[in-house]
Scaffold this active site. Structure first.
Site, PDB file in Angstrom:
ATOM      1  N   LYS A  61       0.841  -1.206   0.000  1.00 29.14           N
ATOM      2  CA  LYS A  61       0.000   0.000   0.000  1.00 29.14           C
ATOM      3  C   LYS A  61       0.873   1.251   0.000  1.00 29.14           C
ATOM      4  O   LYS A  61       0.656   2.168  -0.785  1.00 29.14           O
ATOM      5  CB  LYS A  61      -0.897  -0.014   1.252  1.00 29.14           C
ATOM      6  CG  LYS A  61      -1.539   1.325   1.550  1.00 29.14           C
ATOM      7  CD  LYS A  61      -2.422   1.273   2.778  1.00 29.14           C
ATOM      8  CE  LYS A  61      -1.726   1.481   4.105  1.00 29.14           C
ATOM      9  NZ  LYS A  61      -1.335   2.873   4.394  1.00 29.14           N
ATOM     10  N   ASN A  62       1.847   1.279   0.911  1.00 30.55           N
ATOM     11  CA  ASN A  62       2.596   2.518   1.092  1.00 30.55           C
ATOM     12  C   ASN A  62       3.621   2.772  -0.015  1.00 30.55           C
ATOM     13  O   ASN A  62       4.146   3.878  -0.130  1.00 30.55           O
ATOM     14  CB  ASN A  62       3.275   2.531   2.471  1.00 30.55           C
ATOM     15  CG  ASN A  62       2.241   2.713   3.575  1.00 30.55           C
ATOM     16  OD1 ASN A  62       1.079   3.038   3.303  1.00 30.55           O
ATOM     17  ND2 ASN A  62       2.657   2.500   4.808  1.00 30.55           N
ATOM     18  N   ARG A  91      -4.658  10.979   4.001  1.00 32.03           N
ATOM     19  CA  ARG A  91      -3.665  12.049   3.993  1.00 32.03           C
ATOM     20  C   ARG A  91      -2.642  11.911   2.884  1.00 32.03           C
ATOM     21  O   ARG A  91      -2.067  12.913   2.453  1.00 32.03           O
ATOM     22  CB  ARG A  91      -3.023  12.223   5.357  1.00 32.03           C
ATOM     23  CG  ARG A  91      -2.662  10.948   6.040  1.00 32.03           C
ATOM     24  CD  ARG A  91      -2.114  11.212   7.402  1.00 32.03           C
ATOM     25  NE  ARG A  91      -1.114  12.248   7.357  1.00 32.03           N
ATOM     26  CZ  ARG A  91      -1.271  13.458   7.866  1.00 32.03           C
ATOM     27  NH1 ARG A  91      -2.369  13.781   8.490  1.00 32.03           N
ATOM     28  NH2 ARG A  91      -0.304  14.333   7.769  1.00 32.03           N
ATOM     29  N   CYS A 114      -4.779  12.929  12.599  1.00 32.05           N
ATOM     30  CA  CYS A 114      -5.488  11.656  12.444  1.00 32.05           C
ATOM     31  C   CYS A 114      -5.345  10.856  13.729  1.00 32.05           C
ATOM     32  O   CYS A 114      -4.734  11.320  14.695  1.00 32.05           O
ATOM     33  CB  CYS A 114      -4.997  10.903  11.218  1.00 32.05           C
ATOM     34  SG  CYS A 114      -3.502  10.002  11.456  1.00 32.05           S
ATOM     35  N   ARG A 144       0.562  14.749  12.810  1.00 31.52           N
ATOM     36  CA  ARG A 144       1.061  14.533  11.453  1.00 31.52           C
ATOM     37  C   ARG A 144       1.036  15.793  10.575  1.00 31.52           C
ATOM     38  O   ARG A 144       0.354  15.851   9.557  1.00 31.52           O
ATOM     39  CB  ARG A 144       0.295  13.384  10.780  1.00 31.52           C
ATOM     40  CG  ARG A 144       0.412  12.094  11.564  1.00 31.52           C
ATOM     41  CD  ARG A 144      -0.314  10.954  10.918  1.00 31.52           C
ATOM     42  NE  ARG A 144       0.425  10.363   9.812  1.00 31.52           N
ATOM     43  CZ  ARG A 144      -0.038   9.351   9.081  1.00 31.52           C
ATOM     44  NH1 ARG A 144      -1.227   8.854   9.311  1.00 31.52           N
ATOM     45  NH2 ARG A 144       0.685   8.852   8.109  1.00 31.52           N
ATOM     46  N   ASP A 201       4.738   0.675  11.990  1.00 29.11           N
ATOM     47  CA  ASP A 201       3.554  -0.005  11.439  1.00 29.11           C
ATOM     48  C   ASP A 201       3.444  -1.466  11.888  1.00 29.11           C
ATOM     49  O   ASP A 201       2.459  -2.135  11.565  1.00 29.11           O
ATOM     50  CB  ASP A 201       3.570   0.054   9.896  1.00 29.11           C
ATOM     51  CG  ASP A 201       3.285   1.444   9.378  1.00 29.11           C
ATOM     52  OD1 ASP A 201       2.824   2.288  10.164  1.00 29.11           O
ATOM     53  OD2 ASP A 201       3.536   1.701   8.178  1.00 29.11           O
ATOM     54  N   ILE A 217       7.808   7.228  16.784  1.00 30.13           N
ATOM     55  CA  ILE A 217       7.471   7.903  15.514  1.00 30.13           C
ATOM     56  C   ILE A 217       6.184   8.720  15.632  1.00 30.13           C
ATOM     57  O   ILE A 217       6.136   9.867  15.197  1.00 30.13           O
ATOM     58  CB  ILE A 217       7.332   6.884  14.354  1.00 30.13           C
ATOM     59  CG1 ILE A 217       8.581   5.997  14.261  1.00 30.13           C
ATOM     60  CG2 ILE A 217       7.054   7.595  13.021  1.00 30.13           C
ATOM     61  CD1 ILE A 217       9.850   6.693  13.861  1.00 30.13           C
ATOM     62  N   ARG A 273      -8.634  -0.704   4.399  1.00 32.15           N
ATOM     63  CA  ARG A 273      -7.753   0.305   3.803  1.00 32.15           C
ATOM     64  C   ARG A 273      -6.398  -0.296   3.466  1.00 32.15           C
ATOM     65  O   ARG A 273      -5.736   0.178   2.552  1.00 32.15           O
ATOM     66  CB  ARG A 273      -7.526   1.456   4.790  1.00 32.15           C
ATOM     67  CG  ARG A 273      -8.757   2.223   5.108  1.00 32.15           C
ATOM     68  CD  ARG A 273      -8.440   3.387   5.993  1.00 32.15           C
ATOM     69  NE  ARG A 273      -7.570   4.328   5.276  1.00 32.15           N
ATOM     70  CZ  ARG A 273      -7.316   5.550   5.661  1.00 32.15           C
ATOM     71  NH1 ARG A 273      -7.855   6.018   6.750  1.00 32.15           N
ATOM     72  NH2 ARG A 273      -6.525   6.328   4.965  1.00 32.15           N
TER      73      ARG A 273
HETATM   74  N1  EPU Z   1       6.355  14.755  10.480  1.00 32.74           N
HETATM   75  C1  EPU Z   1       6.394  16.112  10.745  1.00 32.74           C
HETATM   76  N2  EPU Z   1       6.333  16.974   9.682  1.00 32.74           N
HETATM   77  C2  EPU Z   1       6.231  16.549   8.385  1.00 32.74           C
HETATM   78  C3  EPU Z   1       6.212  15.165   8.139  1.00 32.74           C
HETATM   79  C4  EPU Z   1       6.272  14.283   9.204  1.00 32.74           C
HETATM   80  O1  EPU Z   1       6.483  16.533  11.898  1.00 32.74           O
HETATM   81  O2  EPU Z   1       6.187  17.389   7.488  1.00 32.74           O
HETATM   82  C5  EPU Z   1       6.413  13.791  11.601  1.00 32.74           C
HETATM   83  C6  EPU Z   1       5.102  12.982  11.719  1.00 32.74           C
HETATM   84  O3  EPU Z   1       4.114  13.711  12.438  1.00 32.74           O
HETATM   85  C7  EPU Z   1       5.563  11.737  12.419  1.00 32.74           C
HETATM   86  C8  EPU Z   1       6.986  11.540  11.865  1.00 32.74           C
HETATM   87  O4  EPU Z   1       7.384  12.803  11.342  1.00 32.74           O
HETATM   88  O5  EPU Z   1       5.627  11.959  13.797  1.00 32.74           O
HETATM   89  C9  EPU Z   1       7.098  10.479  10.773  1.00 32.74           C
HETATM   90  O6  EPU Z   1       6.160  10.718   9.756  1.00 32.74           O
HETATM   91  P1  EPU Z   1       6.377  10.307   8.237  1.00 32.74           P
HETATM   92  O7  EPU Z   1       6.291  11.536   7.407  1.00 32.74           O
HETATM   93  O8  EPU Z   1       7.597   9.459   8.111  1.00 32.74           O
HETATM   94  O9  EPU Z   1       5.088   9.416   7.992  1.00 32.74           O
HETATM   95  P2  EPU Z   1       4.097   9.463   6.761  1.00 32.74           P
HETATM   96  O10 EPU Z   1       4.830   9.651   5.506  1.00 32.74           O
HETATM   97  O11 EPU Z   1       2.984  10.396   7.083  1.00 32.74           O
HETATM   98  C10 EPU Z   1       4.243   6.907   6.251  1.00 32.74           C
HETATM   99  C11 EPU Z   1       3.274   5.762   6.137  1.00 32.74           C
HETATM  100  C12 EPU Z   1       2.754   5.403   7.529  1.00 32.74           C
HETATM  101  C13 EPU Z   1       3.955   5.022   8.393  1.00 32.74           C
HETATM  102  C14 EPU Z   1       4.971   6.182   8.440  1.00 32.74           C
HETATM  103  C15 EPU Z   1       6.233   5.860   9.209  1.00 32.74           C
HETATM  104  C16 EPU Z   1       2.325   6.053   3.958  1.00 32.74           C
HETATM  105  C17 EPU Z   1       1.145   6.402   3.124  1.00 32.74           C
HETATM  106  N3  EPU Z   1       2.178   6.132   5.274  1.00 32.74           N
HETATM  107  O12 EPU Z   1       3.504   7.992   6.803  1.00 32.74           O
HETATM  108  O13 EPU Z   1       1.915   4.269   7.341  1.00 32.74           O
HETATM  109  O14 EPU Z   1       3.523   4.742   9.700  1.00 32.74           O
HETATM  110  O15 EPU Z   1       5.341   6.536   7.077  1.00 32.74           O
HETATM  111  O16 EPU Z   1       6.860   4.754   8.685  1.00 32.74           O
HETATM  112  O17 EPU Z   1       3.375   5.686   3.428  1.00 32.74           O
HETATM  113  C18 EPU Z   1       0.169   2.787   7.872  1.00 32.74           C
HETATM  114  O18 EPU Z   1       0.406   2.193   6.794  1.00 32.74           O
HETATM  115  O19 EPU Z   1      -0.602   2.314   8.733  1.00 32.74           O
HETATM  116  C19 EPU Z   1       0.809   4.071   8.126  1.00 32.74           C
HETATM  117  C20 EPU Z   1       0.367   4.923   9.056  1.00 32.74           C
END
Ligand code: EPU
Length: 421
Positions: free
Chosen positions: A22-23, A94, A118, A123, A306, A328, A398
């Protein structure tokens, strides 16, 4: 809303063919916005989130062809007739926010709703926006929307404050159509980033270092389409292996490079399982009850956030105590109160949960709160005595393709109760 009913106690045995990730699929499908040519994607998982991102692309004007059922989808973004992703779309998923950078890079403007918080944390997307600004975007926030404009994005050096998966992916895509070289530093190194990097390279970008801390991207004036393959889902793999372990069974997952799950496999070994790593498969054989084993979630190559909830379910019936530290997301213990309803002994303080293994969990009605929390309740239900009914199954839909079918094939007593009213 559908529910899932499990009668716990069956030992799982057999093998599972993994679905596409998915990701990885989400940003890769979004990258089709970078070109007017057709992109064909293989091993696209049939999931709610994927249907949703295709709907977002469709609303922007993309032509979409193919059935998610057979895993091959064609996307052609030749005639994009609007560059706006409204709140109603972004708030539901998102990852839709990732359309901002590609739209901006290709058309010079984009308007995308801020996603909001969320269930697992606030996030924010500040790293995404700061990165786009460094490439020359003018960004304004107005009434909950990000309004971005630029003449042409220009390559630059961007250092992320934290290795964010989404921000790294977003900037990789935007920089692909920027003028000159972009150097991204302190990048996320997740395998999904590597899969996106391969895709962008095939589209004609010169991108080096995906999977490392520093990624260098030589932007192009335009990109080509092609045929691309989504990697297997490492979190789905980890979830089925945990299901095998908790039922003291023997489960093999097929289609994944074991290195993508190495941190989890090491922890499984510490907890007492026997792991066999094949070229593209992993087999877990339980050697009795799991032993209490501490984990701390970290960016890749550390233990993935995850997998934290599913691992906690395993620790609930392990021998001894384990400490689980979530670094995280600030609110990713929503499954604790539901696991407690099954009789688990878990206490939390801040971002640390202490789990004391118990002999038996007892089935109960449970409520899923987010995707991985739901998966942990399913895993726990597999060993809980009697019947566990998990409601709000849309969270699972999802991110897990044909979950009940795959678990049934391994020997679980599980069924979906369809909403009748
Ligand atoms: N963060 C910030 N500012 C930003 C971006 C991130 O403060 O601009 C913080 C977030 O709030 C969080 C941390 O950095 O505390 C890590 O967030 P990251 O950006 O790495 O996560 P993401 O890209 O929003 C993806 C996956 C998540 C997975 C995380 C961490 C996708 C669509 N989602 O989210 O997947 O947990 O990376 O590995 O790729 C899931 O599949 O259940 C899921 C939540």
């Amino acid at each position: 809303m559908d529910k899932i009913k499990i009668v716990g106690g069956n030992r799982l045995q057999g093998s599972v063919i993994l679905s596409g990730s998915k990701n990885a699929a989400l940003p890769i499908l979004v990258s089709s916005l970078l070109t007017a040519e057709e992109c064909t994607y293989e091993r696209v998982p049939n999931l709610q989130d994927i249907e949703f991102i295709l709907r977002v692309l469709g609303e922007l004007g993309a032509e979409i062809d193919g059935e998610l059922d057979d895993g091959t989808v064609k996307v052609k973004c030749e005639e994009i007739d609007q560059v706006e992703a409204p709140y109603d779309l972004v708030r539901k998923m998102r990852a839709s926010v990732l359309v901002l950078g590609p739209l901006l890079a290709r058309f010079g403007e984009a308007k995308v709703s801020l996603p909001g918080g969320c269930a697992i944390g606030a996030r924010p997307i500040n790293f995404h926006l700061e990165g786009l600004k460094a490439l020359g975007a003018q960004i304004e926030l107005q009434e909950g929307y990000v309004i971005a404009k630029c003449k042409r994005l220009k390559g630059n050096r961007v250092t992320f404050p934290f290795p964010s998966v989404g921000a790294t992916e977003h900037l990789m895509m935007a920089a692909s159509l920027a003028q000159g070289e972009t150097v991204l530093e302190n990048c996320a190194r997740e395998p999904e980033i590597v899969n996106l990097g391969e895709t962008l390279n095939k589209m004609g970008v010169k991108l080096e270092g995906a999977g490392e801390e520093t990624i260098r991207i030589q932007g192009r004036d335009s990109l080509n389409g092609g045929r691309f393959r989504i990697m297997a889902d490492r979190i789905e793999a980890g979830t089925y292996l945990t299901a095998g372990f908790i039922t003291q069974g023997k489960v093999k997952v097929e289609g994944l490079e074991p290195i993508h799950l190495e941190a989890v496999l090491k922890v499984f070994e510490k907890a007492g399982a026997r792991i066999s790593r094949g070229k593209e498969s992993i087999e877990l054989e339980a050697q009795g009850l799991a032993r209490g084993t501490p984990i701390t979630t970290e960016p890749f190559p550390g233990f993935p956030t995850d997998m934290q909830a599913q691992f906690m379910a395993l620790m609930c019936v392990a021998q001894g105590e384990s400490e689980i530290t979530e670094t995280i997301f600030e609110n990713r213990f929503m499954h604790v109160s539901e696991l407690t309803r099954l009789g688990a002994d878990v206490s939390t303080k801040g971002n640390v949960a202490v789990v004391r293994g118990v002999h038996t969990l007892n089935g109960a009605p449970l409520m899923a709160t987010d995707l991985r929390a739901s998966a942990s309740l399913i895993v726990a239900g597999l060993v809980a005595k009697g019947e566990t009914v998990v409601s709000r199954v849309y969270h699972l839909d999802r991110g897990y393709e044909r979950l009940e079918e795959k678990l049934s094939a391994l020997g679980a007593n599980i069924e979906r109760l369809k909403e009748t009213t």
